[in-house]
Design an enzyme around this catalytic site. Structure first.
Site, PDB file in Angstrom:
ATOM      1  N   LYS A   1      36.100  41.237  45.689  1.00 17.20           N
ATOM      2  CA  LYS A   1      36.196  41.903  44.383  1.00 17.20           C
ATOM      3  C   LYS A   1      37.645  41.946  43.904  1.00 17.20           C
ATOM      4  O   LYS A   1      37.921  41.750  42.715  1.00 17.20           O
ATOM      5  CB  LYS A   1      35.633  43.327  44.481  1.00 17.20           C
ATOM      6  CG  LYS A   1      35.701  44.123  43.167  1.00 17.20           C
ATOM      7  CD  LYS A   1      34.892  43.467  42.061  1.00 17.20           C
ATOM      8  CE  LYS A   1      35.038  44.189  40.728  1.00 17.20           C
ATOM      9  NZ  LYS A   1      34.444  45.534  40.733  1.00 17.20           N
ATOM     10  N   LEU A   2      38.590  42.161  44.808  1.00 17.30           N
ATOM     11  CA  LEU A   2      39.996  42.163  44.411  1.00 17.30           C
ATOM     12  C   LEU A   2      40.426  40.775  43.942  1.00 17.30           C
ATOM     13  O   LEU A   2      41.181  40.645  42.967  1.00 17.30           O
ATOM     14  CB  LEU A   2      40.870  42.631  45.569  1.00 17.30           C
ATOM     15  CG  LEU A   2      40.719  44.100  45.992  1.00 17.30           C
ATOM     16  CD1 LEU A   2      41.691  44.423  47.121  1.00 17.30           C
ATOM     17  CD2 LEU A   2      40.948  45.042  44.814  1.00 17.30           C
TER      18      LEU A   2
END
Length: 296
Positions: A175-176
């Site tokens: 997600k980052l």
């Protein structure tokens, strides 16, 4: 553990029930699940969803808990302690963390879940409120293959695809990566728009032309169209995007990975967050427009 279908896992409790979670909850209700929620304010955007007085009280009544909170601090406040979620969860139950939080907070929750006999899946989602509304989120699920497969009915109700990212913690890390690309892409777009306007290009022509070219993603085209109209309603608030960029910088530094472009983007989004924390992160385009308009 059987699959978490409405037939054998009817009760889902949400920790955090804001713009994203309430839309996910609506799809889960349509799929046959019963939804309850807890928020620190005690308020819900959906009056049909019962609100519980504490995370523990919610966990005691739920078969599965889904956490959807804004940051590490909110996750810790809702998960731990005598009134926390883990204090109310039954051994063998499942906690799905859809929050965008740091890898460290993700690992801490996994270890705490193991001690409590709770299965923890980190499953942040890619997409903003339009995708949550349409049920087309991409679920980034970190955990064992068995655990992710068992949770598939829940993921299928809220998203169009589930990516098994690897062992626990992988979802948070992916997600980052995704949000870093999203933030840097928007920053490049805002800077290029700023140049075009300063160079004398017609504003409407510029925005319309950029909507036609393949080098800009559909996500950023959506942001560009809204910016053209001055619409910065928060599909993804600047305060949350800046938070994710900050988490990515810290995570990259821990791996000794140089990320100068992402660092510069974070500074731009810090300014955007300070000026308009609750507007969409695409308000960075407005920041650049005002900068060139006031130049000289």
């Amino acid at each position: 553990m059987p699959q978490l279908s409405p037939a054998n896992t009817p009760r889902i409790g949400f920790i955090g029930f804001g713009a994203m979670a309430s839309r996910m909850g609506a799809h889960l209700r349509t799929a046959g699940y019963t939804i309850t929620a807890y928020t620190p304010s005690g308020k819900s955007p959906d009056p049909a969803v019962a609100m519980l007085p504490s995370p523990k009280a919610l966990a005691e009544q739920a078969d599965v808990v889904i956490a959807c909170v804004p940051d590490d601090e909110a996750l810790a406040a809702s998960m731990y302690g005598a009134d926390g979620t883990l204090a109310g969860m039954k051994r063998g139950s499942v906690l799905i963390n859809t929050s965008s939080v740091s890898p460290e907070a993700t690992s801490e929750l996994l270890e705490a879940g193991k001690k409590a006999g709770v299965t923890v899946i980190d499953a942040p989602v890619s997409g903003s409120t339009p995708e949550a509304q349409s049920g087309t989120l991409v679920v980034l699920a970190g955990g064992s293959e068995e655990d992710v497969t068992n949770a598939a009915p829940i993921f299928d109700a809220i998203g169009k695809i589930t990516i098994h990212t690897g062992p626990s913690g992988s979802g948070a890390r992916l997600k980052l990566v995704i949000n870093g690309i999203m933030g840097a892409g928007l920053a490049a777009l805002a800077e290029a728009v700023g140049y075009g306007l300063a160079a004398g290009l017609d504003r409407s022509m510029l925005f319309d032309a950029l909507d036609q070219v393949a080098v800009i993603s559909p996500h950023h085209k959506r942001k560009l169209k809204a910016a053209k109209e001055g619409d910065f309603a928060p599909q993804f608030p600047a305060r949350l995007m800046q938070k994710d960029m900050r988490l990515l910088l810290d995570a990259a530094a821990r791996e000794a990975v140089p990320v100068p472009t992402l660092a510069a983007t974070t500074q731009q989004l810090s300014l955007t967050r300070r000026l308009s924390p609750n507007e969409d992160y695409s308000s960075l385009i407005r920041v650049m427009e005002h900068t060139v308009a006031n130049d000289g």
